[in-house]
Write a protein that holds these residues in place. Structure first.
Motif, PDB file in Angstrom:
ATOM      1  N   UNK A  94    -118.512 -58.777  92.409  1.00 42.81           N
ATOM      2  CA  UNK A  94    -118.628 -59.852  92.203  1.00 42.81           C
ATOM      3  C   UNK A  94    -117.684 -60.511  90.642  1.00 42.81           C
ATOM      4  N   UNK A  95    -117.390 -59.479  89.431  1.00 40.32           N
ATOM      5  CA  UNK A  95    -116.615 -59.703  88.493  1.00 40.32           C
ATOM      6  C   UNK A  95    -116.204 -58.117  88.017  1.00 40.32           C
ATOM      7  N   UNK A  96    -115.191 -58.094  88.815  1.00 36.49           N
ATOM      8  CA  UNK A  96    -114.384 -56.422  88.369  1.00 36.49           C
ATOM      9  C   UNK A  96    -114.234 -56.235  86.702  1.00 36.49           C
ATOM     10  N   UNK A  97    -113.333 -57.296  86.768  1.00 32.83           N
ATOM     11  CA  UNK A  97    -113.189 -57.791  84.772  1.00 32.83           C
ATOM     12  C   UNK A  97    -114.326 -57.423  83.855  1.00 32.83           C
ATOM     13  N   UNK A  98    -115.366 -57.996  84.147  1.00 29.79           N
ATOM     14  CA  UNK A  98    -116.057 -57.948  83.424  1.00 29.79           C
ATOM     15  C   UNK A  98    -116.366 -56.953  82.234  1.00 29.79           C
ATOM     16  N   UNK A  99    -116.537 -56.883  81.112  1.00 31.64           N
ATOM     17  CA  UNK A  99    -116.961 -56.272  79.868  1.00 31.64           C
ATOM     18  C   UNK A  99    -117.683 -55.472  79.685  1.00 31.64           C
ATOM     19  N   UNK A 100    -117.963 -54.075  79.900  1.00 31.70           N
ATOM     20  CA  UNK A 100    -119.420 -53.784  79.595  1.00 31.70           C
ATOM     21  C   UNK A 100    -120.322 -52.992  79.210  1.00 31.70           C
ATOM     22  N   UNK A 101    -121.097 -52.891  78.197  1.00 34.49           N
ATOM     23  CA  UNK A 101    -121.729 -52.319  77.393  1.00 34.49           C
ATOM     24  C   UNK A 101    -122.702 -51.844  77.610  1.00 34.49           C
ATOM     25  N   UNK A 102    -123.440 -50.246  77.422  1.00 36.86           N
ATOM     26  CA  UNK A 102    -124.498 -49.049  77.365  1.00 36.86           C
ATOM     27  C   UNK A 102    -124.632 -49.776  75.963  1.00 36.86           C
ATOM     28  N   UNK A 103    -124.477 -49.755  75.312  1.00 32.45           N
ATOM     29  CA  UNK A 103    -124.559 -49.925  73.471  1.00 32.45           C
ATOM     30  C   UNK A 103    -125.306 -51.892  73.216  1.00 32.45           C
TER      31      UNK A 103
END
Length: 323
Positions: A44-53
């Protein structure tokens, strides 16, 4: 185009929200989850910034302020007991919020969120997708156009089989999920009060770690219900057909058919929310009150007008009973 952020991107329900954001031509600029199995975003949105914190997620959103990627909407897909905190977070960073069901676990949480709405000028929206289902809307119209003094009789049965993992996860902890009625049934109770009017009587017959059964009396209906995650409670025909889910709504002796038509309900919900027609805090209060009262009720056993499935033999769970 609105910029979305999702809290709880690694959960079961998140892909429906990803699809809804995509289908409504909006963007996802950031996502957060403590788990990192989130490859579904690539579809869907491969460029999305992802965070685990959370701290880094919050820092990123603050850096987007004043840019063309500033977050307009925050979607909350986290475990039930965290909804309240994450809704508050979304409002306080200046975004409108879309939350999965149940919006919160307790009615007084709604009162507190209304104060945060006033402080921030932003709005909370809940996904009450059954209100958008064609068959449910048709049933509501039938009741509204029917005899004004008629009181309907309904048997509501919903069985969705879950494995042993369920009891080990947060969903098996009543303090975190709200129990069976809240976790798998809150949108059904919302549907019932939306169609038949305010709840006037709430009796629980059976409540264990894997099922709840009781009697609800609304302004225009008497409802016997049975909800279960135990596959052994499935009707024989469903078992023989290899099914793990059974849904039945019998109104005055006739089955209400709505087996299909669920795939686009989240997208339809987003369309209404983005058009300013979402279901807010006042809309969600009745179903939260119903499930709260069920959770805190003392089961009376097989007395009075109970659902036929309530008589099914109870099997002791290795972790003991959880009411």
């Amino acid at each position: 185009m609105n910029n979305f952020a999702i809290i709880g991107i690694g959960g079961y329900i998140a892909p429906r929200h990803l699809k809804a954001i995509k289908d409504t031509n909006n963007g996802l600029v950031a996502a957060y989850d403590v788990f990192d199995s989130v490859g579904i975003m690539d579809s869907f949105f491969p460029a999305t910034s992802f965070f685990t914190e959370q701290e880094l997620f919050d820092r990123h959103l603050s850096k987007l302020k004043g840019t063309d990627k500033e977050v307009d909407m925050v979607t909350v897909c986290t475990p039930n007991y965290l909804h309240d905190a994450h809704i508050r977070y979304g409002l306080r960073i200046g975004a409108d919020v879309i939350s999965e069901k149940p919006l919160v676990l307790n009615p007084w949480n709604i009162d507190a969120l209304k104060e945060v709405e006033k402080e921030t000028g932003k709005k909370v929206n809940n996904i009450l997708q059954l209100r958008l289902h064609g068959s449910i809307k048709a049933l509501k119209e039938k009741v509204e156009n029917g005899p004004k003094d008629k009181v309907y009789d309904m048997d509501m049965t919903y069985i969705t089989s879950r494995g042993s993992w369920y009891h080990t996860s947060w969903k098996g902890d009543t303090r975190k999920s709200g129990g069976i009625a809240t976790n798998i049934g809150v949108h059904f109770y919302d549907m019932l009060q939306w169609i038949f009017g305010p709840a006037q009587k709430n009796i629980v017959h059976v409540a264990t770690h894997d099922r709840v059964s009781g009697y609800l009396e609304f302004e225009k209906a008497r409802v016997r219900y049975f909800l279960s995650i135990n596959e052994n409670t499935l009707p024989k025909a469903a078992k023989e057909a290899g099914k793990r889910t059974f849904r039945s709504f019998v109104l005055d002796g006739e089955e209400v058919e709505f087996s299909d038509g669920f795939t686009e309900l989240h997208t339809d919900s987003y369309k209404k929310i983005l058009a300013g027609e979402g279901y807010g805090l006042d809309d969600v209060r009745p179903c939260i009150e119903i499930v709260h009262d069920i959770r805190h009720a003392t089961p009376i056993g097989l007395k009075g007008d109970y659902h036929p499935f309530a008589k099914l033999e109870l099997e002791e769970h290795p972790f003991g009973w959880i009411s």
